[in-house]
Motif scaffolding. Structure first.
Motif, PDB file in Angstrom:
ATOM      1  N   VAL A  40      15.138  41.570  37.955  1.00 35.28           N
ATOM      2  CA  VAL A  40      15.151  42.953  38.309  1.00 35.28           C
ATOM      3  C   VAL A  40      16.417  43.529  37.210  1.00 35.28           C
ATOM      4  O   VAL A  40      16.190  44.596  36.418  1.00 35.28           O
ATOM      5  N   GLU A  41      17.463  42.925  37.211  1.00 39.88           N
ATOM      6  CA  GLU A  41      18.555  43.034  36.310  1.00 39.88           C
ATOM      7  C   GLU A  41      18.202  43.371  34.859  1.00 39.88           C
ATOM      8  O   GLU A  41      18.495  44.106  34.094  1.00 39.88           O
ATOM      9  N   VAL A  42      17.441  41.984  34.462  1.00 43.84           N
ATOM     10  CA  VAL A  42      17.071  41.924  33.086  1.00 43.84           C
ATOM     11  C   VAL A  42      16.066  42.913  32.655  1.00 43.84           C
ATOM     12  O   VAL A  42      16.102  43.648  31.643  1.00 43.84           O
ATOM     13  N   THR A  43      14.907  43.233  33.632  1.00 44.64           N
ATOM     14  CA  THR A  43      14.129  44.273  33.196  1.00 44.64           C
ATOM     15  C   THR A  43      14.520  45.553  33.046  1.00 44.64           C
ATOM     16  O   THR A  43      14.104  46.189  32.389  1.00 44.64           O
ATOM     17  N   ARG A  44      15.552  45.831  34.120  1.00 43.27           N
ATOM     18  CA  ARG A  44      16.173  47.227  33.831  1.00 43.27           C
ATOM     19  C   ARG A  44      16.948  47.356  32.659  1.00 43.27           C
ATOM     20  O   ARG A  44      17.130  48.635  32.229  1.00 43.27           O
ATOM     21  N   ALA A  45      17.455  46.282  32.291  1.00 40.91           N
ATOM     22  CA  ALA A  45      18.636  46.600  31.028  1.00 40.91           C
ATOM     23  C   ALA A  45      17.935  47.186  29.920  1.00 40.91           C
ATOM     24  O   ALA A  45      18.708  48.403  29.550  1.00 40.91           O
ATOM     25  N   PRO A  46      16.549  47.208  29.513  1.00 40.96           N
ATOM     26  CA  PRO A  46      16.323  48.035  28.212  1.00 40.96           C
ATOM     27  C   PRO A  46      16.127  49.442  28.622  1.00 40.96           C
ATOM     28  O   PRO A  46      15.797  50.334  27.701  1.00 40.96           O
ATOM     29  N   TRP A  47      16.255  49.904  30.001  1.00 45.18           N
ATOM     30  CA  TRP A  47      15.625  51.103  30.431  1.00 45.18           C
ATOM     31  C   TRP A  47      17.037  52.068  30.855  1.00 45.18           C
ATOM     32  O   TRP A  47      16.567  53.381  31.101  1.00 45.18           O
ATOM     33  N   VAL A  48      18.136  51.407  30.904  1.00 42.65           N
ATOM     34  CA  VAL A  48      19.146  52.403  31.452  1.00 42.65           C
ATOM     35  C   VAL A  48      19.901  53.086  30.378  1.00 42.65           C
ATOM     36  O   VAL A  48      20.782  54.018  30.423  1.00 42.65           O
ATOM     37  N   THR A  49      19.482  52.850  29.126  1.00 37.41           N
ATOM     38  CA  THR A  49      19.953  53.756  27.918  1.00 37.41           C
ATOM     39  C   THR A  49      19.070  54.005  26.945  1.00 37.41           C
ATOM     40  O   THR A  49      17.951  53.240  26.784  1.00 37.41           O
ATOM     41  N   LYS A  50      18.993  55.112  26.167  1.00 33.52           N
ATOM     42  CA  LYS A  50      18.026  55.345  25.009  1.00 33.52           C
ATOM     43  C   LYS A  50      18.521  54.940  23.896  1.00 33.52           C
ATOM     44  O   LYS A  50      17.986  55.099  22.704  1.00 33.52           O
ATOM     45  N   GLU A  51      19.662  54.259  23.752  1.00 35.54           N
ATOM     46  CA  GLU A  51      20.335  53.738  22.583  1.00 35.54           C
ATOM     47  C   GLU A  51      19.893  52.199  22.374  1.00 35.54           C
ATOM     48  O   GLU A  51      20.313  51.414  23.231  1.00 35.54           O
ATOM     49  N   PRO A  52      18.928  52.105  21.288  1.00 34.16           N
ATOM     50  CA  PRO A  52      18.524  50.601  21.182  1.00 34.16           C
ATOM     51  C   PRO A  52      19.650  49.661  21.027  1.00 34.16           C
ATOM     52  O   PRO A  52      19.623  48.440  21.796  1.00 34.16           O
ATOM     53  N   MET A  53      20.655  50.124  20.272  1.00 33.36           N
ATOM     54  CA  MET A  53      21.835  49.041  20.247  1.00 33.36           C
ATOM     55  C   MET A  53      22.326  48.633  21.497  1.00 33.36           C
ATOM     56  O   MET A  53      22.950  47.506  21.784  1.00 33.36           O
ATOM     57  N   LEU A  54      22.805  49.587  22.357  1.00 28.39           N
ATOM     58  CA  LEU A  54      23.309  49.406  23.608  1.00 28.39           C
ATOM     59  C   LEU A  54      22.313  48.420  24.495  1.00 28.39           C
ATOM     60  O   LEU A  54      22.782  47.521  25.352  1.00 28.39           O
ATOM     61  N   ALA A  55      21.163  48.746  24.465  1.00 28.68           N
ATOM     62  CA  ALA A  55      19.997  48.196  25.475  1.00 28.68           C
ATOM     63  C   ALA A  55      20.192  46.528  24.544  1.00 28.68           C
ATOM     64  O   ALA A  55      20.101  45.600  25.686  1.00 28.68           O
ATOM     65  N   GLN A  56      20.363  46.223  23.505  1.00 26.99           N
ATOM     66  CA  GLN A  56      20.367  44.905  22.878  1.00 26.99           C
ATOM     67  C   GLN A  56      21.490  44.393  23.408  1.00 26.99           C
ATOM     68  O   GLN A  56      21.435  43.250  23.645  1.00 26.99           O
ATOM     69  N   MET A  57      22.614  44.960  23.472  1.00 28.70           N
ATOM     70  CA  MET A  57      23.767  44.548  23.998  1.00 28.70           C
ATOM     71  C   MET A  57      23.799  43.977  25.534  1.00 28.70           C
ATOM     72  O   MET A  57      24.661  43.052  25.633  1.00 28.70           O
ATOM     73  N   ARG A  58      23.182  45.044  26.024  1.00 26.07           N
ATOM     74  CA  ARG A  58      23.045  44.517  27.559  1.00 26.07           C
ATOM     75  C   ARG A  58      22.230  43.474  27.713  1.00 26.07           C
ATOM     76  O   ARG A  58      22.738  42.321  28.625  1.00 26.07           O
ATOM     77  N   LEU A  59      21.332  43.217  27.126  1.00 27.65           N
ATOM     78  CA  LEU A  59      20.399  41.828  27.196  1.00 27.65           C
ATOM     79  C   LEU A  59      21.156  40.732  26.628  1.00 27.65           C
ATOM     80  O   LEU A  59      21.056  39.487  27.176  1.00 27.65           O
ATOM     81  N   GLN A  60      22.035  40.855  25.563  1.00 24.02           N
ATOM     82  CA  GLN A  60      22.815  39.804  25.030  1.00 24.02           C
ATOM     83  C   GLN A  60      24.150  39.602  25.785  1.00 24.02           C
ATOM     84  O   GLN A  60      23.999  38.183  26.106  1.00 24.02           O
ATOM     85  N   TRP A  61      24.405  40.604  26.785  1.00 24.51           N
ATOM     86  CA  TRP A  61      25.571  40.041  27.783  1.00 24.51           C
ATOM     87  C   TRP A  61      24.722  39.272  28.854  1.00 24.51           C
ATOM     88  O   TRP A  61      25.482  38.199  29.192  1.00 24.51           O
ATOM     89  N   TRP A  62      23.570  39.567  29.130  1.00 24.36           N
ATOM     90  CA  TRP A  62      22.776  38.779  30.286  1.00 24.36           C
ATOM     91  C   TRP A  62      22.621  37.232  29.584  1.00 24.36           C
ATOM     92  O   TRP A  62      22.818  36.122  30.397  1.00 24.36           O
ATOM     93  N   ARG A  63      22.362  37.242  28.371  1.00 28.18           N
ATOM     94  CA  ARG A  63      22.130  35.849  27.694  1.00 28.18           C
ATOM     95  C   ARG A  63      23.252  34.796  27.647  1.00 28.18           C
ATOM     96  O   ARG A  63      23.341  33.840  28.281  1.00 28.18           O
ATOM     97  N   ASP A  64      24.570  35.804  27.565  1.00 29.54           N
ATOM     98  CA  ASP A  64      25.918  34.973  27.360  1.00 29.54           C
ATOM     99  C   ASP A  64      26.195  34.553  28.732  1.00 29.54           C
ATOM    100  O   ASP A  64      26.734  33.498  28.947  1.00 29.54           O
ATOM    101  N   LEU A  65      25.838  35.446  29.894  1.00 30.38           N
ATOM    102  CA  LEU A  65      26.505  35.101  31.053  1.00 30.38           C
ATOM    103  C   LEU A  65      25.474  34.084  31.716  1.00 30.38           C
ATOM    104  O   LEU A  65      26.137  32.917  32.375  1.00 30.38           O
ATOM    105  N   LEU A  66      24.202  33.931  31.335  1.00 33.11           N
ATOM    106  CA  LEU A  66      23.491  32.914  31.795  1.00 33.11           C
ATOM    107  C   LEU A  66      23.682  31.426  31.117  1.00 33.11           C
ATOM    108  O   LEU A  66      23.762  30.481  31.698  1.00 33.11           O
ATOM    109  N   GLY A  67      24.173  31.665  29.994  1.00 30.99           N
ATOM    110  CA  GLY A  67      24.523  30.278  29.019  1.00 30.99           C
ATOM    111  C   GLY A  67      25.906  29.699  29.680  1.00 30.99           C
ATOM    112  O   GLY A  67      26.109  28.612  29.223  1.00 30.99           O
ATOM    113  N   GLY A  68      26.841  30.493  30.448  1.00 35.28           N
ATOM    114  CA  GLY A  68      27.793  29.954  31.084  1.00 35.28           C
ATOM    115  C   GLY A  68      28.004  29.292  32.142  1.00 35.28           C
ATOM    116  O   GLY A  68      26.897  28.974  32.773  1.00 35.28           O
TER     117      GLY A  68
END
Length: 245
Positions: A40-68
């Motif tokens: 739910v959280e990851v699917t929501r990430a690209p939709w909470v902002t209209k700025e592509p860069m911010l959406a990419q950052m949110r997805l990367q944040w989840w990747r970093d979080l998952l990797g730790g």
């Protein structure tokens, strides 16, 4: 985060998977609810902002979080990530692939061809279902993925009107003929759930609507454009009861 708190995220963000998980044995819910809350959280990430860069950052944040480290004792961890402490390296890699596939949701271009759509559905719905299944002890990866991809397509086609309203181009060709062809191909590739082991059946309970929805689309593909893909609440529950039994 407790399993109950993850369940609330799923109840609010993915009610169909919530129903399916409530039909699973209690022990399995401790695996399924955290995974579905993560989704739910990851699917929501690209939709909470209209700025592509911010959406990419949110997805990367989840990747970093998952990797730790995924320890509930670490206060720096996100609560949902902390609830995923049961993941092994293989499952973490699967979820990383799911996050990567969600970058497509940021843009507006359609999938290049059927193979690209297949890969997207496999990396999203397929990776999620297989992570759940392997975490429960299943070994039938191919069958689990085929069921999950079919369910992913049903959800994707149901969402077409909303995606188009948001400025997306979900399919290069969304004519009734193309939609019918997709439904026919995925239906033909679906294994029967009763042929699976019990852990795999539990993990794929969330696919319980795929066959009736794709069958309805096959009969009347124009229902996709009308936004009329779905079962009644009573129909959902009866079919879920049959699937869980």
């Amino acid at each position: 985060m407790s399993v109950q708190a993850c369940a609330e995220i799923v109840r609010n963000g993915d009610p169909d998977r919530f129903l399916a998980t409530m039909a699973a044995p209690p022990a399995a819910r401790t695996i399924l609810f955290p995974l579905y809350a993560f989704n739910v959280e990851v699917t929501r990430a690209p939709w909470v902002t209209k700025e592509p860069m911010l959406a990419q950052m949110r997805l990367q944040w989840w990747r970093d979080l998952l990797g730790g480290p995924r320890s509930a004792k670490d206060p720096a961890r996100h609560e949902v990530a902390a609830a995923l402490g049961f993941l092994d390296a293989g499952s973490a890699a699967l979820l990383d692939g799911l996050i990567d596939a969600r970058h497509w949701d940021i843009g507006t271009d359609p999938h290049a061809d059927d193979a690209a759509l297949d890969a997207y559905l496999d990396a999203t719905a397929g990776n999620l279902a297989w992570t759940a299944a392997r975490s429960l002890g299943a070994v039938e990866e191919d069958a689990v993925r085929r069921l999950a991809r079919a369910a992913g397509l049903a959800r994707y086609l149901a969402a077409l009107p909303a995606l188009k309203a948001a400025g997306k181009r979900p399919l290069t060709d969304d004519s009734p003929e193309t939609v019918r062809g997709l439904a026919r191909r995925y239906l033909g590739d679906m294994p029967r759930a009763r042929s699976l082991s019990r852990p795999a059946r539990i993990a794929t309970l969330e696919t319980w609507q795929a066959r009736p929805l794709l069958t309805a689309i096959l009969r009347d593909p124009a229902r996709v454009e009308r936004g009329a893909v779905g079962l009644s609440e009573g129909g959902k529950r009866l079919r879920l009861l049959a699937a869980s039994v």
